[in-house]
Design a protein around this motif. Structure first.
Motif, PDB file in Angstrom:
ATOM      1  N   ASP A 169      63.722  36.452  27.655  1.00 35.24           N
ATOM      2  CA  ASP A 169      64.586  35.751  28.608  1.00 35.24           C
ATOM      3  C   ASP A 169      66.043  35.985  28.219  1.00 35.24           C
ATOM      4  N   THR A 170      66.773  36.717  29.082  1.00 39.43           N
ATOM      5  CA  THR A 170      68.185  37.021  28.838  1.00 39.43           C
ATOM      6  C   THR A 170      69.081  36.286  29.826  1.00 39.43           C
ATOM      7  N   GLY A 171      68.543  36.007  31.019  1.00 37.20           N
ATOM      8  CA  GLY A 171      69.278  35.240  32.016  1.00 37.20           C
ATOM      9  C   GLY A 171      68.336  34.382  32.845  1.00 37.20           C
ATOM     10  N   GLY A 172      67.087  34.291  32.381  1.00 35.11           N
ATOM     11  CA  GLY A 172      66.068  33.534  33.104  1.00 35.11           C
ATOM     12  C   GLY A 172      64.755  34.276  33.205  1.00 35.11           C
ATOM     13  N   SER A 173      64.593  35.351  32.454  1.00 32.04           N
ATOM     14  CA  SER A 173      63.488  36.283  32.665  1.00 32.04           C
ATOM     15  C   SER A 173      62.120  35.794  32.221  1.00 32.04           C
ATOM     16  N   ILE A 174      62.034  34.678  31.520  1.00 28.10           N
ATOM     17  CA  ILE A 174      60.763  33.981  31.320  1.00 28.10           C
ATOM     18  C   ILE A 174      60.592  32.928  32.406  1.00 28.10           C
ATOM     19  N   ARG A 175      61.651  32.177  32.655  1.00 29.16           N
ATOM     20  CA  ARG A 175      61.582  31.050  33.587  1.00 29.16           C
ATOM     21  C   ARG A 175      61.431  31.486  35.039  1.00 29.16           C
ATOM     22  N   HIS A 176      62.102  32.563  35.456  1.00 35.96           N
ATOM     23  CA  HIS A 176      61.982  33.022  36.847  1.00 35.96           C
ATOM     24  C   HIS A 176      60.536  33.331  37.232  1.00 35.96           C
ATOM     25  N   PRO A 177      59.864  34.237  36.501  1.00 33.23           N
ATOM     26  CA  PRO A 177      58.486  34.551  36.914  1.00 33.23           C
ATOM     27  C   PRO A 177      57.520  33.389  36.724  1.00 33.23           C
ATOM     28  N   ALA A 178      57.745  32.577  35.699  1.00 31.95           N
ATOM     29  CA  ALA A 178      56.878  31.405  35.523  1.00 31.95           C
ATOM     30  C   ALA A 178      56.994  30.494  36.735  1.00 31.95           C
ATOM     31  N   ALA A 179      58.217  30.245  37.192  1.00 36.19           N
ATOM     32  CA  ALA A 179      58.432  29.386  38.360  1.00 36.19           C
ATOM     33  C   ALA A 179      57.843  30.001  39.615  1.00 36.19           C
ATOM     34  N   ALA A 180      58.069  31.296  39.821  1.00 36.01           N
ATOM     35  CA  ALA A 180      57.602  31.964  41.035  1.00 36.01           C
ATOM     36  C   ALA A 180      56.084  32.031  41.106  1.00 36.01           C
ATOM     37  N   CYS A 181      55.418  32.081  39.954  1.00 34.46           N
ATOM     38  CA  CYS A 181      53.961  32.243  39.929  1.00 34.46           C
ATOM     39  C   CYS A 181      53.213  30.945  39.648  1.00 34.46           C
ATOM     40  N   GLY A 182      53.926  29.851  39.363  1.00 34.66           N
ATOM     41  CA  GLY A 182      53.273  28.561  39.204  1.00 34.66           C
ATOM     42  C   GLY A 182      52.705  28.285  37.831  1.00 34.66           C
ATOM     43  N   VAL A 183      53.363  28.798  36.777  1.00 36.26           N
ATOM     44  CA  VAL A 183      52.940  28.528  35.407  1.00 36.26           C
ATOM     45  C   VAL A 183      54.142  28.007  34.608  1.00 36.26           C
ATOM     46  N   VAL A 184      53.932  27.731  33.334  1.00 36.41           N
ATOM     47  CA  VAL A 184      54.990  27.187  32.478  1.00 36.41           C
ATOM     48  C   VAL A 184      55.635  28.323  31.691  1.00 36.41           C
ATOM     49  N   SER A 407      73.417  30.416  32.711  1.00 40.11           N
ATOM     50  CA  SER A 407      74.346  29.695  31.840  1.00 40.11           C
ATOM     51  C   SER A 407      73.669  29.243  30.548  1.00 40.11           C
ATOM     52  N   LEU A 408      72.391  28.877  30.621  1.00 43.47           N
ATOM     53  CA  LEU A 408      71.696  28.366  29.443  1.00 43.47           C
ATOM     54  C   LEU A 408      71.494  29.455  28.391  1.00 43.47           C
ATOM     55  N   ASN A 409      71.387  30.706  28.822  1.00 44.21           N
ATOM     56  CA  ASN A 409      71.302  31.800  27.857  1.00 44.21           C
ATOM     57  C   ASN A 409      72.626  31.984  27.134  1.00 44.21           C
ATOM     58  N   PHE A 410      73.727  31.938  27.868  1.00 41.24           N
ATOM     59  CA  PHE A 410      75.034  32.079  27.231  1.00 41.24           C
ATOM     60  C   PHE A 410      75.273  30.948  26.238  1.00 41.24           C
ATOM     61  N   LEU A 411      74.823  29.756  26.579  1.00 43.21           N
ATOM     62  CA  LEU A 411      75.016  28.604  25.709  1.00 43.21           C
ATOM     63  C   LEU A 411      73.988  28.540  24.582  1.00 43.21           C
ATOM     64  N   GLY A 412      72.928  29.339  24.674  1.00 46.37           N
ATOM     65  CA  GLY A 412      71.916  29.373  23.624  1.00 46.37           C
ATOM     66  C   GLY A 412      70.967  28.196  23.633  1.00 46.37           C
ATOM     67  N   LEU A 413      70.916  27.444  24.747  1.00 48.67           N
ATOM     68  CA  LEU A 413      70.120  26.222  24.800  1.00 48.67           C
ATOM     69  C   LEU A 413      68.676  26.507  25.214  1.00 48.67           C
TER      70      LEU A 413
END
Length: 463
Positions: A169-184, A407-413
């Motif tokens: 995940d560099t800008g959302g690359s774990i969260r984007h597909p997880a959200a789009a496909c219905g997983v965590v 933004s969360l990637n830039f902030l490291g959160l």
């Protein structure tokens, strides 16, 4: 079964690792490949390892927490002697001499690595676009994007092909597909998981994390892969807690900030409704919901974009010089601007990180432990909506997908994407929780409690 349920079933002797692995391989072949989720299967070796796991358990050997569980991972995690394509034509024949620390730790916990999974070319697309191997297709509707760049990891998990997968995940690359496909999908704190042996995109932003059906599954995976690593000086020295230990469903005393302004104009009504419903579930579990101002994501998004462009250009400059035409134009056009940003601009962006983080913390975490955020402003779009039409319209569509994640990637959160229902087009919806640095245990605690009172993670896609 979820990952933890499958692990329990194996321990009881209700099923064998060989049976689980054979089924997983068949589903990856029959369902994963048509959805462009798979790069390569490791069939014979995987089945042999599964049989060895069953024999070890029958002998009464001490077994790891993932013993016999079939997993597969994004094809930028290196395994010595195995091709790692990075989703590109340029790296199609690359065979690394090292194995990623994250894979080694999964091996040591008894997990099986049965396939390499598809991704956006060089991990550079929030939709799963890939010209060489085919764009990821959503298991809920193959005409829609699967999200990216860890598209194959989410498709394979949502499509019940494997019990979980690693992504980056560099800008959302774990969260984007997880959200789009219905997983965590869990993006840990920057440095929480070693990046040794992982194909780089942006050294200041890249994070390694798990995608799985449930928060509890992600907790088990993170417990295995997190921690310091002598091979990666950027890996945190902080102790790794037992992430499953606090998953009791009780959120009493947990304070969750909600920036209501994000639920207004930027979101379509049905997405806003799903977010509100998720907040009420968390409230019913005991969480204290606190309205807060919406943090200004503009500076973090812009600075993060500059950092990513420069660092990606540094990685790709030799290949751009030698094999420029082997890049998809949409990928090349995002990398090349980094060649023209000055060292001064880059250093100023890095220097600004501390102040931007402090400003964000002051707005969001002054009186709260977590912040509740949208994942997408609208329903999951079709592949055509993100690839066809005027360039400026496509660019705006892609930017909208990353508005709440970059933004969360830039902030490291750390942040986690959690399934929250379905929109009228039948595609999954999701919300996002973010926390202070190294608050992964709190994120998982809240997400697990939410899943105790919802069953979105139990829904089966048409495949």
């Amino acid at each position: 079964m979820t990952l933890t349920e499958a692990s329990d079933a194996l321990a009881r002797g209700d099923i064998t690792s060989e049976a689980l692995t054979a089924t997983a391989l068949d589903r990856l072949e029959q369902t994963g490949k048509p959805l462009n989720a798979v790069i390569a299967l490791n069939r014979e070796n995987a089945l042999e390892q599964a049989r060895d796991c069953d024999k070890a358990r029958a002998r009464g050997d001490r077994c790891g927490v993932l013993h016999g569980i079939p997993l597969a991972h994004k094809d930028l995690f290196y395994r010595a002697g195995r091709v790692s394509t990075y989703g590109s034509a340029i790296r199609e024949g690359f065979v690394p001499s090292v194995t990623a620390t994250a894979l080694t730790r999964l091996d040591n916990a008894g997990a099986l690595d049965i396939a390499t999974l598809a991704l956006s070319e060089f991990a550079f697309s929030p939709t799963g676009f890939n010209r060489r191997f085919g764009s990821g297709r959503n298991p809920w509707n193959s005409k829609h994007i699967a999200g990216g760049s860890s598209s194959g990891s989410a498709i394979a998990t949502a499509g019940r092909m494997v019990f979980g997968a690693l992504g980056t995940d560099t800008g959302g690359s774990i969260r984007h597909p997880a959200a789009a496909c219905g997983v965590v999908g869990l993006k840990p704190t920057l440095g929480r998981v070693s990046r040794f042996g992982v194909g780089p995109l942006s050294a200041s932003l890249d994070c390694v994390g798990p995608i799985a059906r449930t928060a509890r599954d992600c907790a088990r995976l993170l417990s295995v892969i997190a921690g310091q690593d002598a091979a990666d000086p950027s890996a945190s020295l902080a102790d790794v807690p037992d992430y499953e230990a606090t998953l009791d469903g009780n959120l009493t005393g947990l304070r969750i900030a909600v920036p209501r302004a994000f639920h207004d104009a930027p979101l379509i009504a049905e997405v806003a409704q799903k977010l509100e419903a998720s907040i009420e579930v968390l409230r019913a579990r005991g969480a204290q919901i606190i309205d807060c101002p919406a943090p200004d994501l503009g500076p973090a998004n812009a600075l993060g974009q500059a950092v990513m462009a420069v660092e990606a250009a540094a990685v790709h400059r030799p290949w751009l010089a030698e094999r420029r035409d082997d890049y998809a134009e949409v990928v090349r056009s995002r990398i090349e601007p980094g060649l023209f940003l000055s060292a001064t601009q880059y250093m100023n962006a890095l220097r600004a990180r501390r102040q931007v983080l402090q400003d964000y913390m002051n707005v969001v975490f002054a009186q709260a432990d977590l912040v509740h955020l949208p994942m997408f402003a609208s329903a999951v779009p079709t592949i055509a909506q993100t690839t066809e039409g005027p360039p400026e319209i496509i660019a705006a569509s892609l930017s909208a997908l990353t508005a709440f994640t970059r933004s969360l990637n830039f902030l490291g959160l750390p942040a986690i994407s959690v399934p929250a229902g379905f929109t009228e087009n039948g595609l999954p919806a999701a919300f996002q929780l973010a926390g202070r640095p190294f608050a992964e245990a709190t994120l998982l605690h809240a997400a697990d409690a939410y899943q105790m009172d919802t069953d979105w993670h139990r829904k089966l896609p048409p495949v």
